[in-house]
Design an enzyme around this catalytic site. Sequence first.
Site, PDB file in Angstrom:
ATOM      1  N   GLN A 134      17.865 -38.954 -51.760  1.00 36.27           N
ATOM      2  CA  GLN A 134      17.263 -38.989 -50.635  1.00 36.27           C
ATOM      3  C   GLN A 134      18.000 -38.378 -49.644  1.00 36.27           C
ATOM      4  OE1 GLN A 134      14.667 -42.111 -49.840  1.00 36.27           O
ATOM      5  NE2 GLN A 134      14.881 -43.102 -51.936  1.00 36.27           N
ATOM      6  N   HIS A 178      10.614 -47.074 -58.978  1.00 35.74           N
ATOM      7  CA  HIS A 178      11.357 -46.159 -58.077  1.00 35.74           C
ATOM      8  C   HIS A 178      11.010 -46.540 -56.794  1.00 35.74           C
ATOM      9  CE1 HIS A 178      11.314 -43.878 -61.908  1.00 35.74           C
ATOM     10  NE2 HIS A 178      12.436 -42.759 -60.873  1.00 35.74           N
ATOM     11  N   PHE A 222       4.700 -42.855 -54.908  1.00 33.40           N
ATOM     12  CA  PHE A 222       4.577 -41.499 -55.177  1.00 33.40           C
ATOM     13  C   PHE A 222       6.133 -41.141 -55.231  1.00 33.40           C
ATOM     14  CE2 PHE A 222       6.171 -37.549 -52.522  1.00 33.40           C
ATOM     15  CZ  PHE A 222       5.180 -36.581 -53.259  1.00 33.40           C
ATOM     16  N   VAL A 223       6.222 -40.295 -56.304  1.00 39.58           N
ATOM     17  CA  VAL A 223       7.585 -40.068 -56.825  1.00 39.58           C
ATOM     18  C   VAL A 223       7.748 -38.595 -57.055  1.00 39.58           C
ATOM     19  CG1 VAL A 223       8.971 -40.227 -59.015  1.00 39.58           C
ATOM     20  CG2 VAL A 223       7.756 -42.400 -58.370  1.00 39.58           C
ATOM     21  N   SER A 260      19.870 -42.971 -56.088  1.00 44.27           N
ATOM     22  CA  SER A 260      18.741 -42.649 -55.226  1.00 44.27           C
ATOM     23  C   SER A 260      19.080 -42.352 -53.827  1.00 44.27           C
ATOM     24  CB  SER A 260      17.738 -44.009 -55.245  1.00 44.27           C
ATOM     25  OG  SER A 260      16.723 -43.667 -54.574  1.00 44.27           O
TER      26      SER A 260
HETATM   27  N1  LIG Z   1      10.005 -42.328 -54.808  1.00 44.08           N
HETATM   28  C1  LIG Z   1      10.833 -41.348 -55.180  1.00 44.08           C
HETATM   29  O1  LIG Z   1      10.433 -40.100 -55.522  1.00 44.08           O
HETATM   30  N2  LIG Z   1      11.841 -41.719 -55.574  1.00 44.08           N
HETATM   31  C2  LIG Z   1      13.104 -41.062 -55.931  1.00 44.08           C
HETATM   32  N3  LIG Z   1      13.003 -39.588 -55.894  1.00 44.08           N
HETATM   33  C3  LIG Z   1      14.353 -39.094 -56.365  1.00 44.08           C
HETATM   34  O2  LIG Z   1      14.647 -38.148 -56.444  1.00 44.08           O
HETATM   35  N4  LIG Z   1      15.018 -40.163 -56.411  1.00 44.08           N
HETATM   36  C4  LIG Z   1      14.439 -41.482 -56.002  1.00 44.08           C
HETATM   37  O3  LIG Z   1      14.565 -42.385 -56.127  1.00 44.08           O
END
Ligand SMILES: NC(=O)N[C@H]1NC(=O)NC1=O
Length: 182
Positions: free
Chosen positions: A95, A74, A126-127, A91
């Site tokens: 974001q 990610h 961190f996700v 993504s």
């Molecule tokens: N780092 C991270 O949380 N990345 C993600 N979260 C999200 O909702 N889409 C992503 O790519």
Amino acid sequence: MAPSSKLKTPAQINNMDYEEFIDVFGNVIEHCSLCAAAVWRYRPFKDVKYLHEEICKFVDQLPPAGGEGILRSHPDLAGRAASEGLLTKESNQEQRAAGLSDLTQEERKQLAQMNDMYRSKFGFPFVICARKNKKDVILEGLRTRLNNSQEAELQKGLTEVKKICYLRLLDLVEHDGIESRL
Ligand SMILES: NC(=O)N[C@H]1NC(=O)NC1=O
């Protein structure tokens, strides 16, 4: 989301050959087409919920190194990939939905610093499911989660990955108001 003709029906999914299945679902877990590849054999799927459950089961039976690998696939939130225009379209949309494309300079700096601290403490980024959290909640969540153990963050991060996956699936498959599952 209201059903539209672009969404796949369960019947269409169940008739997909492997290549088409990966073409459609290969990024429901960011940069991890293996997760979709692994569940193709479990067709037929009654509905999107069953497809999601099979993907979650696959993720849950991975050893810790596999789960960490998923997290490492990610991109950072509002990180380098975002500023260089290198995000996947999913993504990028997520974001933006969280307001991460409109951060103040101070917020951007805070997020970058905490992302770096998080990565050096845990060894993965961190996700969080950006579509379910606005930028203030994300900043606060990151600050709080920095205090957790590595084991807790591996589980927490994967729980968020599964939410991201479910919302991505809902964007692709016909469904009937089951977003509340999250
Ligand atoms: N780092 C991270 O949380 N990345 C993600 N979260 C999200 O909702 N889409 C992503 O790519």
